[in-house]
Design a protein around this motif. Sequence first.
Motif, PDB file in Angstrom:
ATOM      1  N   ALA A  59      -6.895   1.795   5.122  1.00  0.00           N
ATOM      2  CA  ALA A  59      -6.696   0.386   5.464  1.00  0.00           C
ATOM      3  C   ALA A  59      -6.350   0.241   6.945  1.00  0.00           C
ATOM      4  CB  ALA A  59      -5.590  -0.213   4.603  1.00  0.00           C
ATOM      5  N   THR A  96      -3.448   5.085   0.233  1.00  0.00           N
ATOM      6  CA  THR A  96      -4.376   4.003   0.579  1.00  0.00           C
ATOM      7  C   THR A  96      -4.103   3.349   1.930  1.00  0.00           C
ATOM      8  OG1 THR A  96      -2.993   2.438  -0.674  1.00  0.00           O
ATOM      9  CG2 THR A  96      -4.864   3.441  -1.829  1.00  0.00           C
ATOM     10  N   SER A  97      -2.927   3.553   2.490  1.00  0.00           N
ATOM     11  CA  SER A  97      -2.626   2.934   3.782  1.00  0.00           C
ATOM     12  C   SER A  97      -3.525   3.443   4.910  1.00  0.00           C
ATOM     13  CB  SER A  97      -1.157   3.158   4.152  1.00  0.00           C
ATOM     14  OG  SER A  97      -0.294   2.505   3.256  1.00  0.00           O
ATOM     15  N   HIS A 136       2.461   9.029  -3.597  1.00  0.00           N
ATOM     16  CA  HIS A 136       1.386   9.784  -4.240  1.00  0.00           C
ATOM     17  C   HIS A 136       1.473  11.292  -3.984  1.00  0.00           C
ATOM     18  CE1 HIS A 136      -0.365   6.210  -5.739  1.00  0.00           C
ATOM     19  NE2 HIS A 136      -1.538   6.753  -6.004  1.00  0.00           N
ATOM     20  N   GLY A 156      -9.235  -2.976  -2.785  1.00  0.00           N
ATOM     21  CA  GLY A 156      -9.599  -1.831  -1.967  1.00  0.00           C
ATOM     22  C   GLY A 156      -8.958  -1.876  -0.596  1.00  0.00           C
ATOM     23  N   ALA A 157      -9.018  -0.751   0.095  1.00  0.00           N
ATOM     24  CA  ALA A 157      -8.365  -0.638   1.397  1.00  0.00           C
ATOM     25  C   ALA A 157      -8.963  -1.596   2.425  1.00  0.00           C
ATOM     26  CB  ALA A 157      -8.456   0.806   1.893  1.00  0.00           C
ATOM     27  N   SER A 212       0.858  -1.195   0.000  1.00  0.00           N
ATOM     28  CA  SER A 212       0.000   0.000   0.000  1.00  0.00           C
ATOM     29  C   SER A 212       0.886   1.233   0.000  1.00  0.00           C
ATOM     30  CB  SER A 212      -0.935   0.011   1.206  1.00  0.00           C
ATOM     31  OG  SER A 212      -0.197  -0.023   2.421  1.00  0.00           O
ATOM     32  N   ALA A 236      -3.124  -2.128  -2.528  1.00  0.00           N
ATOM     33  CA  ALA A 236      -4.221  -1.167  -2.504  1.00  0.00           C
ATOM     34  C   ALA A 236      -3.933  -0.068  -3.519  1.00  0.00           C
ATOM     35  CB  ALA A 236      -4.400  -0.595  -1.109  1.00  0.00           C
ATOM     36  N   ASP A 237      -3.836  -0.482  -4.771  1.00  0.00           N
ATOM     37  CA  ASP A 237      -3.643   0.414  -5.896  1.00  0.00           C
ATOM     38  C   ASP A 237      -3.943  -0.401  -7.148  1.00  0.00           C
ATOM     39  OD1 ASP A 237      -2.129   3.210  -6.722  1.00  0.00           O
ATOM     40  OD2 ASP A 237      -1.841   1.608  -8.207  1.00  0.00           O
TER      41      ASP A 237
END
Length: 417
Positions: A39, A35-36, A62, A135-136, A31, A117-118
């Motif tokens: 999650a 997105t971390s 990102h 998804g997360a 991740s 998660a990407d």
Amino acid sequence: MNITEKILSKKVDHEVTPGEIIEIPVDLAMSHDGTSPPAIKTFEKIADKVWDSSKIAIIFDHNVPANTIGSAEFQKVCREFIKTQNITKNFIHGEGICHQVVPEMGLAEPGKVIVGADSHTCTYGAFGAFSTGMGATDLAMVWATGKSWFMVPEAIKMEIEGEFNPYIAPKDLILNIIGEVGIAGATYKTAEFCGPTIENMGVEGRATMCNMAIEMGAKNGIMEPNREVIDYICKRTGKSESELDIMKSDSDSDYEKEMHFDITDMEPQIACPNDVDNVKGISKVEGTAVDQCLIGSCTNGRLSDLKDAAEILKDKEIDDDTRLLILPASREIYRQAMHEGYIDTFIDAGAIICNPGCGPCLGGHMGVLSEGEVCISTTNRNFKGRMGDPASSVYLSNSKVVAASAITGVITNPKDL
């Protein structure tokens, strides 16, 4: 069985069939700074400790360095989680974009199951892995249990032949395929790339193609490792070839569909606004004025992309009304580009050199577009508002076309310079 079915079968210890629902152990869960945090929020509701901290990778890419209070808070949450859970595979100091850093750090291997998660986690299929995005919330369950469920995908065999001419690259091939298949034409399918062109393709081009498998809806993109890939993995992991779990499709494998492509005489391909499958030959769009030119991303920010662009830009200057942004995909690539003199070439041409990261690809920072602006980019998506204002436009191409367009200020075929 095909390569994907073999990987999944080994994980569940029986021969799987398309459509079957399986639960399998995960070899790596990845991740990033975007997105971390969600999650982590879900994970903390269901567990206290991750199942295996050595099989988790967290990468900042990102919004690096943090450009808003919000992104700074996200990264703070990640750092605290990394310390609490003792996540040793953390790359949070500008090492680069996750989909470049993972293979560079020897974390992508044949036969492995990798989730992230990407959506562009499908990149690692270039190394013979079953690799897919999620998804997360799903990732949080992987963190807690070390497993995830999948439906075994049907496979589409995509066989490619022909040799690349000096003005096209693997990016043109994958855009051409997406244009043919459609943006949802391979939804939840395996896109298996093969044929003479793929067998002769290098590591970076293979990563570009598998990276964009998701742009036609594929669950995963995958290729059988060739000699260059095997040598790359051995170098990065420190393992011998005999230690790798290399799998290949049987000659009598069943596929839902088989498609054939020939790149002979192909001209550069351009994905036009606002869908990745709106693909046209460059002759249909050349002359379109551009405000921004971007070379970078997890798709085409690699050394070969920078090399191609530098060869076009050598001893030239970018158009006064156009800006050119260069974002190497990783710190390692940035350093190599400096040693090769590419960075000097870009600076001499008037380009802006940015640190490794995703930045403008997702409209994050370092190159967001304003209303009415047009960008030609080596990134992977050109959806409405993807890179900034909803009234801006993004065209996708290879790095040679982007570099040529930066010189002229309009979309330009590099063969015409």
